[in-house]
Design an enzyme around this catalytic site. Sequence first.
Site, PDB file in Angstrom:
ATOM      1  N   GLN A   3       0.838  -1.200   0.000  1.00  0.00           N
ATOM      2  CA  GLN A   3       0.000   0.000   0.000  1.00  0.00           C
ATOM      3  C   GLN A   3       0.878   1.257   0.000  1.00  0.00           C
ATOM      4  O   GLN A   3       1.073   1.891   1.026  1.00  0.00           O
ATOM      5  CB  GLN A   3      -0.895  -0.022   1.242  1.00  0.00           C
ATOM      6  CG  GLN A   3      -1.900   1.086   1.332  1.00  0.00           C
ATOM      7  CD  GLN A   3      -3.183   0.744   0.649  1.00  0.00           C
ATOM      8  OE1 GLN A   3      -3.608  -0.395   0.645  1.00  0.00           O
ATOM      9  NE2 GLN A   3      -3.823   1.732   0.071  1.00  0.00           N
ATOM     10  N   PHE A   4       1.424   1.618  -1.165  1.00  0.00           N
ATOM     11  CA  PHE A   4       2.310   2.785  -1.233  1.00  0.00           C
ATOM     12  C   PHE A   4       1.584   4.063  -0.837  1.00  0.00           C
ATOM     13  O   PHE A   4       2.198   5.025  -0.390  1.00  0.00           O
ATOM     14  CB  PHE A   4       2.948   2.916  -2.619  1.00  0.00           C
ATOM     15  CG  PHE A   4       2.032   3.460  -3.685  1.00  0.00           C
ATOM     16  CD1 PHE A   4       2.000   4.823  -3.943  1.00  0.00           C
ATOM     17  CD2 PHE A   4       1.225   2.618  -4.420  1.00  0.00           C
ATOM     18  CE1 PHE A   4       1.164   5.334  -4.923  1.00  0.00           C
ATOM     19  CE2 PHE A   4       0.388   3.105  -5.398  1.00  0.00           C
ATOM     20  CZ  PHE A   4       0.353   4.476  -5.658  1.00  0.00           C
ATOM     21  N   THR A   5       0.250   4.085  -0.958  1.00  0.00           N
ATOM     22  CA  THR A   5      -0.504   5.304  -0.650  1.00  0.00           C
ATOM     23  C   THR A   5      -0.473   5.653   0.841  1.00  0.00           C
ATOM     24  O   THR A   5      -0.875   6.757   1.206  1.00  0.00           O
ATOM     25  CB  THR A   5      -1.961   5.206  -1.141  1.00  0.00           C
ATOM     26  OG1 THR A   5      -2.598   4.109  -0.499  1.00  0.00           O
ATOM     27  CG2 THR A   5      -2.012   5.037  -2.653  1.00  0.00           C
TER      28      THR A   5
END
Length: 142
Positions: A77-79
């Site tokens: 989950q890079f966000t």
Amino acid sequence: MRALVQRVARASVRVDGETVGEIGAGLLVLLGVTHGDGEREALRLAEKVRALRVFPDADGRMNEPLGPRREVLCISQFTLYGDARKGTRPSYVAAAPPDVAAPLYERVCELLDARRGVFGAHMEVELVNDGPVTLLVEVAPQ
């Protein structure tokens, strides 16, 4: 490294309509990696997640860790490193590039003995949050 950790009754992840990971009672871990993260941060984060006392004990208090009876589903989950302080379009410059993040994501999954999504894929995550219990766990690069 950041993890948004949710205690779940069950969770699953699909890619292109196919279920690639699912668990019963346990933890859903959304994992973000930043610049400077490495093996040390992966180990520390996995240890913290495993030790989180978020499950009920015999008296119903959140006092038990993950233990062997519960499962983990881990999703990249890079966000989690998105920054929306300026304007309405988040910046993701704090997120590590895929060539750095992917092996660390895989390492955390391995350390947690987690089922997983597909790094970099568009995923559909479905969960039943138990409690609800949701925590942000973070370890800073050293």
